[in-house]
Scaffold this motif. Structure first.
Motif, PDB file in Angstrom:
ATOM      1  N   SER A 314       3.816   9.596  -5.302  1.00 51.03           N
ATOM      2  CA  SER A 314       4.281   8.226  -5.099  1.00 51.03           C
ATOM      3  C   SER A 314       3.119   7.292  -4.793  1.00 51.03           C
ATOM      4  O   SER A 314       3.172   6.103  -5.118  1.00 51.03           O
ATOM      5  CB  SER A 314       5.322   8.161  -3.983  1.00 51.03           C
ATOM      6  N   SER A 315       2.060   7.802  -4.168  1.00 54.31           N
ATOM      7  CA  SER A 315       0.861   6.983  -3.946  1.00 54.31           C
ATOM      8  C   SER A 315       0.259   6.579  -5.287  1.00 54.31           C
ATOM      9  O   SER A 315      -0.176   5.438  -5.473  1.00 54.31           O
ATOM     10  CB  SER A 315      -0.166   7.753  -3.121  1.00 54.31           C
ATOM     11  N   ILE A 316       0.252   7.537  -6.214  1.00 56.34           N
ATOM     12  CA  ILE A 316      -0.266   7.235  -7.559  1.00 56.34           C
ATOM     13  C   ILE A 316       0.667   6.259  -8.273  1.00 56.34           C
ATOM     14  O   ILE A 316       0.220   5.307  -8.930  1.00 56.34           O
ATOM     15  CB  ILE A 316      -0.416   8.536  -8.377  1.00 56.34           C
ATOM     16  N   TYR A 317       1.979   6.484  -8.158  1.00 54.23           N
ATOM     17  CA  TYR A 317       2.956   5.575  -8.764  1.00 54.23           C
ATOM     18  C   TYR A 317       2.795   4.155  -8.217  1.00 54.23           C
ATOM     19  O   TYR A 317       2.863   3.169  -8.969  1.00 54.23           O
ATOM     20  CB  TYR A 317       4.377   6.064  -8.496  1.00 54.23           C
ATOM     21  N   ALA A 318       2.610   4.033  -6.898  1.00 54.51           N
ATOM     22  CA  ALA A 318       2.446   2.712  -6.285  1.00 54.51           C
ATOM     23  C   ALA A 318       1.177   2.033  -6.781  1.00 54.51           C
ATOM     24  O   ALA A 318       1.167   0.825  -7.035  1.00 54.51           O
ATOM     25  CB  ALA A 318       2.420   2.849  -4.765  1.00 54.51           C
ATOM     26  N   ALA A 319       0.101   2.800  -6.927  1.00 52.41           N
ATOM     27  CA  ALA A 319      -1.154   2.241  -7.437  1.00 52.41           C
ATOM     28  C   ALA A 319      -0.988   1.748  -8.873  1.00 52.41           C
ATOM     29  O   ALA A 319      -1.497   0.687  -9.247  1.00 52.41           O
ATOM     30  CB  ALA A 319      -2.259   3.293  -7.357  1.00 52.41           C
ATOM     31  N   ILE A 320      -0.247   2.518  -9.681  1.00 51.63           N
ATOM     32  CA  ILE A 320       0.004   2.093 -11.065  1.00 51.63           C
ATOM     33  C   ILE A 320       0.840   0.815 -11.082  1.00 51.63           C
ATOM     34  O   ILE A 320       0.573  -0.113 -11.848  1.00 51.63           O
ATOM     35  CB  ILE A 320       0.711   3.220 -11.843  1.00 51.63           C
ATOM     36  N   GLY A 321       1.881   0.780 -10.222  1.00 52.65           N
ATOM     37  CA  GLY A 321       2.715  -0.420 -10.154  1.00 52.65           C
ATOM     38  C   GLY A 321       1.919  -1.652  -9.760  1.00 52.65           C
ATOM     39  O   GLY A 321       2.188  -2.759 -10.247  1.00 52.65           O
ATOM     40  N   ALA A 322       0.943  -1.484  -8.867  1.00 51.13           N
ATOM     41  CA  ALA A 322       0.122  -2.623  -8.445  1.00 51.13           C
ATOM     42  C   ALA A 322      -0.860  -3.047  -9.527  1.00 51.13           C
ATOM     43  O   ALA A 322      -1.265  -4.209  -9.588  1.00 51.13           O
ATOM     44  CB  ALA A 322      -0.638  -2.258  -7.171  1.00 51.13           C
ATOM     45  N   ALA A 323      -1.247  -2.098 -10.390  1.00 57.21           N
ATOM     46  CA  ALA A 323      -2.268  -2.391 -11.396  1.00 57.21           C
ATOM     47  C   ALA A 323      -1.714  -3.129 -12.616  1.00 57.21           C
ATOM     48  O   ALA A 323      -2.459  -3.789 -13.334  1.00 57.21           O
ATOM     49  CB  ALA A 323      -2.946  -1.103 -11.838  1.00 57.21           C
ATOM     50  N   VAL A 324      -0.400  -3.031 -12.870  1.00 57.65           N
ATOM     51  CA  VAL A 324       0.183  -3.613 -14.087  1.00 57.65           C
ATOM     52  C   VAL A 324       1.091  -4.781 -13.737  1.00 57.65           C
ATOM     53  O   VAL A 324       1.446  -5.004 -12.579  1.00 57.65           O
ATOM     54  CB  VAL A 324       0.983  -2.551 -14.871  1.00 57.65           C
ATOM     55  N   ASP A 325       1.463  -5.542 -14.767  1.00 56.73           N
ATOM     56  CA  ASP A 325       2.345  -6.696 -14.583  1.00 56.73           C
ATOM     57  C   ASP A 325       3.782  -6.411 -14.983  1.00 56.73           C
ATOM     58  O   ASP A 325       4.686  -7.161 -14.619  1.00 56.73           O
ATOM     59  CB  ASP A 325       1.825  -7.877 -15.416  1.00 56.73           C
ATOM     60  N   ILE A 414      -2.598  -5.641  -6.693  1.00 60.17           N
ATOM     61  CA  ILE A 414      -1.405  -6.439  -6.410  1.00 60.17           C
ATOM     62  C   ILE A 414      -1.642  -7.938  -6.585  1.00 60.17           C
ATOM     63  O   ILE A 414      -0.695  -8.709  -6.719  1.00 60.17           O
ATOM     64  CB  ILE A 414      -0.883  -6.175  -4.981  1.00 60.17           C
ATOM     65  N   LEU A 415      -2.892  -8.361  -6.603  1.00 64.83           N
ATOM     66  CA  LEU A 415      -3.193  -9.781  -6.764  1.00 64.83           C
ATOM     67  C   LEU A 415      -3.807 -10.087  -8.117  1.00 64.83           C
ATOM     68  O   LEU A 415      -4.285 -11.201  -8.346  1.00 64.83           O
ATOM     69  CB  LEU A 415      -4.148 -10.245  -5.647  1.00 64.83           C
ATOM     70  N   MET A 416      -3.787  -9.103  -9.037  1.00 72.35           N
ATOM     71  CA  MET A 416      -4.337  -9.297 -10.380  1.00 72.35           C
ATOM     72  C   MET A 416      -3.185  -9.558 -11.348  1.00 72.35           C
ATOM     73  O   MET A 416      -2.229  -8.790 -11.405  1.00 72.35           O
ATOM     74  CB  MET A 416      -5.107  -8.058 -10.822  1.00 72.35           C
ATOM     75  N   TYR A 417      -3.268 -10.626 -12.109  1.00 70.21           N
ATOM     76  CA  TYR A 417      -2.205 -11.006 -13.041  1.00 70.21           C
ATOM     77  C   TYR A 417      -2.785 -11.303 -14.429  1.00 70.21           C
ATOM     78  O   TYR A 417      -3.951 -11.679 -14.563  1.00 70.21           O
ATOM     79  CB  TYR A 417      -1.466 -12.254 -12.557  1.00 70.21           C
ATOM     80  N   GLY A 418      -1.919 -11.139 -15.431  1.00 69.48           N
ATOM     81  CA  GLY A 418      -2.229 -11.611 -16.768  1.00 69.48           C
ATOM     82  C   GLY A 418      -3.205 -10.779 -17.562  1.00 69.48           C
ATOM     83  O   GLY A 418      -3.571 -11.167 -18.665  1.00 69.48           O
ATOM     84  N   LYS A 419      -3.632  -9.639 -17.049  1.00 71.48           N
ATOM     85  CA  LYS A 419      -4.586  -8.818 -17.774  1.00 71.48           C
ATOM     86  C   LYS A 419      -4.146  -7.363 -17.728  1.00 71.48           C
ATOM     87  O   LYS A 419      -3.881  -6.834 -16.657  1.00 71.48           O
ATOM     88  CB  LYS A 419      -5.988  -8.960 -17.175  1.00 71.48           C
ATOM     89  N   LYS A 420      -4.095  -6.741 -18.897  1.00 72.63           N
ATOM     90  CA  LYS A 420      -3.695  -5.343 -18.972  1.00 72.63           C
ATOM     91  C   LYS A 420      -4.870  -4.470 -18.540  1.00 72.63           C
ATOM     92  O   LYS A 420      -5.927  -4.483 -19.176  1.00 72.63           O
ATOM     93  CB  LYS A 420      -3.278  -5.001 -20.406  1.00 72.63           C
ATOM     94  N   PRO A 421      -4.740  -3.725 -17.452  1.00 71.47           N
ATOM     95  CA  PRO A 421      -5.868  -2.954 -16.937  1.00 71.47           C
ATOM     96  C   PRO A 421      -6.173  -1.727 -17.788  1.00 71.47           C
ATOM     97  O   PRO A 421      -5.311  -1.193 -18.476  1.00 71.47           O
ATOM     98  CB  PRO A 421      -5.398  -2.540 -15.539  1.00 71.47           C
ATOM     99  N   THR A 422      -7.404  -1.298 -17.748  1.00 68.87           N
ATOM    100  CA  THR A 422      -7.839  -0.070 -18.409  1.00 68.87           C
ATOM    101  C   THR A 422      -8.333   0.899 -17.343  1.00 68.87           C
ATOM    102  O   THR A 422      -8.552   0.535 -16.189  1.00 68.87           O
ATOM    103  CB  THR A 422      -8.968  -0.360 -19.411  1.00 68.87           C
TER     104      THR A 422
END
Length: 432
Positions: A314-325, A414-422
């Motif tokens: 779930s820590s990994i899931y939360a990190a993924i959720g924060a990284a994407v829009d 969580i504060l990054m928007y508009g860019k698909k992370p790699t």
């Protein structure tokens, strides 16, 4: 700590007050039992369907050897030509046709056997045909050598293997499969919990990030506290749901035990103190084996590994959720998470059942990404305490490491928007 407690309370109540959560908590055990009964009913219907198989025996030796059974009826078409027999089978839509002819080739067998049918016969059908013909040929060979077959038949003895350990406790022949079933069920259930509740955490983060609520929350709460609160709150909801399932399962087990007339306490006694096992049907002995399983340790370690495995993933899931829009963007990151879970299931079912204490089973029960599943599958077979302790300590240590890394990704993402992370960009976030 007060902020963390409020976040945990909010996440927990948001889950347990959800109508879907409440319905599925009480409905899932009934659905599970219903599926078992449905499968049993369909299997019963399938087993009662009678197959009609025609026999074209050119040797005249084997037709009488095929006896009708509850699921199979044999018809003698030896007086017809092969083409007539095949056409009759096709016209009447029989299951198949067995052709037995004298061998004219170089094979050691004196006959050639072929099966004609619209579909390939099942393993049991093929094995029965081969055994019937081979038994008849064997008897004929013995008779031709002047051996009295009737004396051999009279001398045959049936041996039933009685299994017990050195302390005198008996077990059924299906004991290992019973242990594998319960261990496998625990491992598979744990995997489903991790995926379901991990996705809940991820969706919660994505929703708050999309609605820009996260910007208000992080102004008064540290990102690490928010991440930890979400993980803890959702995990408590999962433990609550599982506890309810255990209580319902306990009453179901007691009901089955009462129906079969088995005393659960007798399963914990030595075999000499219980009912004489030699007089018990195999079904009752299997039920005794089920009751003798280490439910207390299995339940305790399920909760431990559920919390450890859930925290890890779930820590990994939360990190993924924060990284994407959006949830669509998560697909590129999901496959590496699912691989260890699937690997754990496959290793469990294909390695643990054959050798629960082998090298492969032991190693994968120590690796933190697969240990929650594989170790749970091993526990019913009996695992040394030090192996379980090492596995849990490695899992806890990995949890701290992954939680620390996820918090660094969470803090930036969580504060990054508009860019698909790699993956490359996420790696840079770890250095901030």
């Amino acid at each position: 700590m007060r902020n963390l407690r409020l976040i945990i309370q909010r996440e927990y109540l948001a889950r347990v007050r959800n109508k879907t959560f409440i319905i599925m908590t009480f409905l899932s055990p009934m659905i599970f039992v219903g599926m078992i009964l449905l499968i049993a009913y369909l299997s019963m219907l399938n087993s009662t369907e009678q197959k009609i198989i025609a026999i074209h025996d050119e040797t005249g030796m084997f037709t009488s050897e095929f006896k009708d059974k509850e699921q199979v009826q044999y018809l003698d078409f030896s007086d017809k030509s092969l083409e007539e027999a095949r056409q009759t089978v096709l016209d009447n839509e029989y299951f198949g046709l067995i052709q037995i002819a004298k061998n004219t080739g170089n094979s050691n067998s004196p006959v050639e056997v072929e099966f004609y049918g619209k579909e390939t016969p099942g393993f049991g059908t093929v094995e029965n045909i081969e055994k019937t013909i081979s038994d008849k040929l064997t008897r004929e060979q013995l008779i031709s050598k002047g051996i009295d077959v009737s004396q051999i038949d009279k001398a045959r003895e049936h041996v039933s293997l009685d299994i017990q350990n050195f302390s005198g406790q008996r077990s059924s022949k299906m004991s290992n499969y019973i242990k594998m079933f319960f261990g496998g069920a625990a491992g598979y259930l744990l995997m489903m919990f991790i995926i379901i509740y991990g996705n809940m955490v991820m969706r919660s983060v994505i929703e708050e990030k999309t609605n820009r609520i996260i910007e208000i929350i992080v102004s008064s709460v540290k990102p690490f506290q928010l991440l930890l609160g979400k993980v803890l709150g959702t995990s408590l909801a999962g433990v609550t749901q599982f506890t309810i399932w255990i209580v319902l399962g306990f009453f179901l087990l007691v009901g089955i035990s009462s129906f079969l007339g088995i005393d659960p306490m007798a399963a914990q006694m030595p075999a000499t103190a219980a009912v004489n096992d030699m007089a018990k049907p195999e079904l009752q002995q299997m039920m005794v084996d089920i009751l003798k399983l280490p439910y207390a340790s299995l339940l305790s370690f399920f909760i431990i590994y559920f919390i450890g495995g859930y925290f890890l993933y779930s820590s990994i899931y939360a990190a993924i959720g924060a990284a994407v829009d959006s949830e669509t963007d998560t697909q590129q990151f999901m496959f590496p998470i699912i691989i260890p879970l699937i690997l754990g299931i496959y290793v469990g079912f294909f390695s643990v059942v054959e050798n629960p204490h082998g090298t492969v089973s032991t190693i994968f029960s120590m690796i933190p990404l697969t240990s929650p599943i594989v170790m749970l599958m091993r526990i019913p077979f009996g695992v040394p305490w030090y192996e379980i302790l090492i596995s849990i300590l490695l899992l806890i240590a990995t949890n701290f490491g992954v939680l620390w890394l996820s918090a660094k990704i969470y803090r930036v993402g969580i504060l990054m928007y508009g860019k698909k992370p790699t993956y490359k960009e996420i790696y840079k976030w770890l250095k901030y």
